[in-house]
Design a protein around this motif. Structure first.
Motif, PDB file in Angstrom:
ATOM      1  N   ALA A 109      21.040   6.236 -16.230  1.00  0.00           N
ATOM      2  CA  ALA A 109      21.604   4.899 -16.414  1.00  0.00           C
ATOM      3  C   ALA A 109      22.171   4.733 -17.817  1.00  0.00           C
ATOM      4  O   ALA A 109      23.195   4.072 -18.022  1.00  0.00           O
ATOM      5  CB  ALA A 109      20.528   3.846 -16.145  1.00  0.00           C
ATOM      6  N   ILE A 113      25.950   3.428 -18.948  1.00  0.00           N
ATOM      7  CA  ILE A 113      26.173   2.288 -19.842  1.00  0.00           C
ATOM      8  C   ILE A 113      26.903   2.725 -21.109  1.00  0.00           C
ATOM      9  O   ILE A 113      27.778   2.008 -21.616  1.00  0.00           O
ATOM     10  CB  ILE A 113      24.823   1.620 -20.186  1.00  0.00           C
ATOM     11  CG1 ILE A 113      24.230   0.990 -18.924  1.00  0.00           C
ATOM     12  CG2 ILE A 113      24.983   0.579 -21.285  1.00  0.00           C
ATOM     13  CD1 ILE A 113      22.822   0.483 -19.098  1.00  0.00           C
ATOM     14  N   GLN A 118      29.258  -1.409 -16.705  1.00  0.00           N
ATOM     15  CA  GLN A 118      28.188  -2.384 -16.704  1.00  0.00           C
ATOM     16  C   GLN A 118      28.461  -3.459 -15.659  1.00  0.00           C
ATOM     17  O   GLN A 118      29.588  -3.612 -15.176  1.00  0.00           O
ATOM     18  CB  GLN A 118      28.045  -3.060 -18.071  1.00  0.00           C
ATOM     19  CG  GLN A 118      27.618  -2.138 -19.199  1.00  0.00           C
ATOM     20  CD  GLN A 118      27.420  -2.900 -20.496  1.00  0.00           C
ATOM     21  OE1 GLN A 118      27.032  -4.062 -20.497  1.00  0.00           O
ATOM     22  NE2 GLN A 118      27.669  -2.226 -21.620  1.00  0.00           N
ATOM     23  N   LEU A 119      27.403  -4.196 -15.325  1.00  0.00           N
ATOM     24  CA  LEU A 119      27.561  -5.383 -14.487  1.00  0.00           C
ATOM     25  C   LEU A 119      27.899  -6.557 -15.404  1.00  0.00           C
ATOM     26  O   LEU A 119      27.058  -7.005 -16.194  1.00  0.00           O
ATOM     27  CB  LEU A 119      26.253  -5.687 -13.737  1.00  0.00           C
ATOM     28  CG  LEU A 119      25.891  -4.761 -12.573  1.00  0.00           C
ATOM     29  CD1 LEU A 119      24.479  -5.059 -12.089  1.00  0.00           C
ATOM     30  CD2 LEU A 119      26.881  -4.920 -11.429  1.00  0.00           C
ATOM     31  N   ASN A 128      23.488  -7.903 -19.977  1.00  0.00           N
ATOM     32  CA  ASN A 128      24.237  -7.117 -18.995  1.00  0.00           C
ATOM     33  C   ASN A 128      23.739  -5.671 -18.942  1.00  0.00           C
ATOM     34  O   ASN A 128      23.665  -5.067 -17.868  1.00  0.00           O
ATOM     35  CB  ASN A 128      25.729  -7.133 -19.336  1.00  0.00           C
ATOM     36  CG  ASN A 128      26.382  -8.465 -18.997  1.00  0.00           C
ATOM     37  OD1 ASN A 128      25.845  -9.246 -18.216  1.00  0.00           O
ATOM     38  ND2 ASN A 128      27.528  -8.725 -19.595  1.00  0.00           N
ATOM     39  N   THR A 132      22.141  -3.913 -15.712  1.00  0.00           N
ATOM     40  CA  THR A 132      22.751  -2.690 -15.178  1.00  0.00           C
ATOM     41  C   THR A 132      21.697  -1.598 -14.985  1.00  0.00           C
ATOM     42  O   THR A 132      21.695  -0.902 -13.965  1.00  0.00           O
ATOM     43  CB  THR A 132      23.856  -2.187 -16.127  1.00  0.00           C
ATOM     44  OG1 THR A 132      24.834  -3.219 -16.298  1.00  0.00           O
ATOM     45  CG2 THR A 132      24.533  -0.950 -15.554  1.00  0.00           C
ATOM     46  N   TRP A 135      19.723  -2.509 -11.998  1.00  0.00           N
ATOM     47  CA  TRP A 135      20.530  -2.275 -10.795  1.00  0.00           C
ATOM     48  C   TRP A 135      20.538  -0.795 -10.405  1.00  0.00           C
ATOM     49  O   TRP A 135      20.274  -0.447  -9.252  1.00  0.00           O
ATOM     50  CB  TRP A 135      21.947  -2.777 -11.037  1.00  0.00           C
ATOM     51  CG  TRP A 135      22.970  -2.297 -10.049  1.00  0.00           C
ATOM     52  CD1 TRP A 135      23.836  -1.254 -10.197  1.00  0.00           C
ATOM     53  CD2 TRP A 135      23.229  -2.840  -8.749  1.00  0.00           C
ATOM     54  NE1 TRP A 135      24.628  -1.113  -9.085  1.00  0.00           N
ATOM     55  CE2 TRP A 135      24.276  -2.068  -8.173  1.00  0.00           C
ATOM     56  CE3 TRP A 135      22.701  -3.893  -8.015  1.00  0.00           C
ATOM     57  CZ2 TRP A 135      24.783  -2.328  -6.903  1.00  0.00           C
ATOM     58  CZ3 TRP A 135      23.205  -4.150  -6.753  1.00  0.00           C
ATOM     59  CH2 TRP A 135      24.237  -3.376  -6.206  1.00  0.00           C
ATOM     60  N   SER A 216      26.199   3.391  -9.112  1.00  0.00           N
ATOM     61  CA  SER A 216      27.129   3.467 -10.242  1.00  0.00           C
ATOM     62  C   SER A 216      28.580   3.332  -9.796  1.00  0.00           C
ATOM     63  O   SER A 216      29.408   2.762 -10.515  1.00  0.00           O
ATOM     64  CB  SER A 216      26.920   4.775 -11.013  1.00  0.00           C
ATOM     65  OG  SER A 216      26.967   5.889 -10.130  1.00  0.00           O
ATOM     66  N   LEU A 219      29.826  -0.165  -9.660  1.00  0.00           N
ATOM     67  CA  LEU A 219      30.177  -0.766 -10.952  1.00  0.00           C
ATOM     68  C   LEU A 219      31.649  -0.575 -11.286  1.00  0.00           C
ATOM     69  O   LEU A 219      32.212  -1.335 -12.073  1.00  0.00           O
ATOM     70  CB  LEU A 219      29.318  -0.163 -12.066  1.00  0.00           C
ATOM     71  CG  LEU A 219      27.803  -0.270 -11.912  1.00  0.00           C
ATOM     72  CD1 LEU A 219      27.120   0.414 -13.086  1.00  0.00           C
ATOM     73  CD2 LEU A 219      27.376  -1.719 -11.818  1.00  0.00           C
ATOM     74  N   SER A 223      34.526  -2.999 -13.323  1.00  0.00           N
ATOM     75  CA  SER A 223      34.955  -2.550 -14.649  1.00  0.00           C
ATOM     76  C   SER A 223      36.357  -1.958 -14.663  1.00  0.00           C
ATOM     77  O   SER A 223      37.039  -2.005 -15.677  1.00  0.00           O
ATOM     78  CB  SER A 223      33.968  -1.498 -15.178  1.00  0.00           C
ATOM     79  OG  SER A 223      32.678  -2.032 -15.270  1.00  0.00           O
TER      80      SER A 223
END
Length: 601
Positions: A109, A113, A118-119, A128, A132, A135, A216, A219, A223
């Motif tokens: 993760a 990031i 990211q969320l 966030n 993430t 998540w 992922s 996401l 993004s």
């Protein structure tokens, strides 16, 4: 932009590559005895080859390199997912501890990031990041837990990948769309050998890789694409992967009730509970496929809707699946010893009482339904939410509506019943409570706002919708009992009920509600020719009048139960002769109210 021919070539190549790779890995695993052996807390009954995840990973990696030119985010997702594949591969061979796997997931993760995926759910970058990580780890473990029945995890993941691919395509992210399409085709190729009866399992190397990749990849829509609404960023990833989330939530909550660790294996997943209800393994898996397709479709449909409409539709879907979860949680999948041990704990006693009475759940559910009904009435009358005009009045009065309706529902006794026994009398109580709450709401708004700018039709529609929602929620358990076959209707001694009247219907309900009787009702027999061919609670009524022996032989009946006291002694003797001719036992229902004497105390 890719053409249809390119897409078809990539998908077919990936499908057949995965088939060939899975076959090769299966033979390798069998030769070197790399197999999953049956255990008490596992579903499979015979040694089954492992390392199917290696076939998925290798074929996907090769096909992705052949057909896709990944974006920066695509490379990040591939790199981090590959790291999780090797974490899972180590676990398949060395059986590392759960906290070690968790560290590996946090590391993967962190890679995601670090490279900017990211969320974007809040305005705080720190928050966030935390969301993430939660998540990615949550979805990865949810897919790992979902891998509990032949073809389930791979099939649900393939469906999610298809909907993610469609979302990427409509969002203009062609490379990501092609990557997800290839991923779905790879999983489909693996499913040829993994669907029931499975000859190979994916193992942790497969479930961790698939779960992390999907989490992922979701996401990248927020993004890297053109998100058309706030809900596309907030809700679409959750809806697309709703089934793993649903199963994990159900398993975690119920295991906590019984004092079990959430990471502990067991036959208590959604799929296992569906099988316990009487579905075959294939039908249980296919039903969950259907739920996955429904949530994926909902994710696509809500992307372009306004936020309020998207939230309302999603809320309705979530409430529906929550009711399914509550019903499935009642299915007994633990042995009696575990249940007795759990009952000895004070916390368990409290939670079980909460689970059976469901009062807090009912209140929270009604809170949601009141808001949903009031919103729906305004939406039907005034269109999408704008925050202006009538919708401004909606926002002002919503707290008043919630306060009054919750108070009236409580005062009218709406929380005294038990769902599984909801009857016409309960529906009358709900109707009175909803009607009175609507009247009181109108009077309150009249006193506070003089009803200026309000629509009478809204409150009439709101009352109607609320009644339908509350009544429907209370009738769900009875509906599930009709739609889903139960184990007790499929096992036990096959019996006919003689007498298709009130007593016969009472006897049938007792049989269905009392598994200790060990009866499997086949139908009714009645001498009234007008009842022949009718259906009572799904069971047919056969004609009597000399046909009993033939019916018993044809339907392989083991016992006949006389339900009515109105049948004469002479007719009972005739029934007894027919049963003797068919070599069938004859019994009679008797309901007696007895005086308790001093000797009985």
């Amino acid at each position: 932009m890719f053409s249809g021919t390119q897409l078809l070539t990539a998908v077919l190549t990936s499908f057949f590559a995965a088939m060939v790779a899975t076959f090769a890995v299966r033979e390798f695993a069998r030769r070197f005895r790399i197999v999953a052996r049956p255990k008490a807390d596992r579903w499979h009954k015979r040694p089954t080859a492992l390392l199917g995840g290696a076939a998925i990973f290798a074929s996907f990696l090769v096909c992705n390199a052949l057909f896709v030119a990944p974006t920066t985010y695509g490379w990040v997702v591939l790199m981090a997912s590959a790291f999780l594949f090797f974490v899972g591969l180590i676990d398949d061979f060395a059986h590392i501890k759960p906290y070690q796997k968790l560290i590996g997931q946090v590391m993967g993760a962190s890679l995601i990031i670090y490279y900017g995926l990211q969320l974007p759910w809040t305005s705080s970058a720190t928050l966030n990041m935390a969301l993430t990580i939660f998540w990615l780890i949550g979805i990865t473990n949810a897919l790992n837990l979902l891998d509990n029945m032949d073809g389930l995890a791979a099939g649900v993941a393939a469906i999610a990948a298809i909907f993610l691919a469609i979302g990427f395509y409509t969002n203009g992210q062609m490379a990501e769309a092609l990557m997800l399409a290839i991923f779905a085709a790879t999983l489909a190729g693996f499913l040829v050998y993994n669907f029931n009866p499975a000859s190979i399992f994916m193992g942790d190397c497969g479930s961790l890789f698939i779960g992390f990749f999907l989490a992922s990849a979701a996401l990248m829509s927020a993004s890297g694409g053109r998100s058309r609404s706030l809900f596309a960023v907030l809700g679409v990833p959750i809806l697309t992967l709703f089934i793993p989330i649903f199963d994990t939530t159900l398993v975690t909550v119920v295991r906590k009730l019984f004092g079990r660790a959430a990471s502990q294996g067991g036959r208590d997943h959604t799929s296992h509970r569906l099988v316990a209800l009487g579905l075959s393994e294939r039908r249980a898996v296919l039903m969950l496929y259907g739920f996955a397709a429904a949530s994926g479709t909902l994710a696509l449909l809500t992307r372009d809707l306004s936020l309020d409409v998207s939230l309302a539709v999603t809320l309705g879907f979530t409430v529906s699946l929550t009711l399914v979860g509550v019903y499935l949680a009642r299915v007994q999948v633990y042995d009696e010893e575990e249940i007795r041990a759990a009952r000895e704990r004070a916390l368990f006693a409290f939670l079980v009482d909460l689970s059976y009475k469901r009062r807090i759940f009912e209140v929270l559910l009604d809170l949601v339904l009141i808001i949903l009904a009031y919103y729906s009435a305004y939406a039907l009358m005034f269109g999408p939410f704008t925050g202006q005009g009538a919708w401004r009045l909606f926002m002002q009065t919503l707290p008043i509506i919630v306060f009054i309706k919750m108070a009236v529902l409580l005062g009218m006794g709406a929380y005294r019943g038990i769902w599984r026994y909801t009857s016409l009398n309960d529906l009358i109580v709900f109707a009175r409570a909803v009607a009175l709450s609507s009247i009181v709401s109108v009077l309150a708004i009249l006193a506070l706002y003089r009803f200026e700018g309000f629509s009478r039709a809204v409150f009439a529609l709101d009352g109607l919708l609320l009644f339908v929602m509350i009544a429907g929620s209370r009738l769900t358990f009875r509906l599930f009992r009709r739609l889903l076959p139960t184990a007790r209707t499929r096992q036990g001694r096959r019996v006919l009920i003689y007498g298709a009247g009130d007593a016969g219907e009472l006897l049938l309900r007792e049989i269905l509600n009392n598994p200790e009787l060990d009866y499997a009702p086949v139908g009714f027999v009645d001498d009234d020719p007008l009842k022949k061919g009718k259906v009572i609670h799904g069971l047919p009524v056969f004609g009597g009048n000399g046909m009993l022996a033939a019916i018993c032989r044809e339907r392989r009946i083991e016992e006949v139960l006389i339900s009515s006291r109105k049948i004469s002694d002479e007719r009972v003797r005739e029934i007894k002769r027919d049963c003797e001719a068919a070599r069938v036992k004859l019994k009679r229902l008797r309901i007696q109210i007895e005086q308790i004497s001093d000797d009985d105390e």
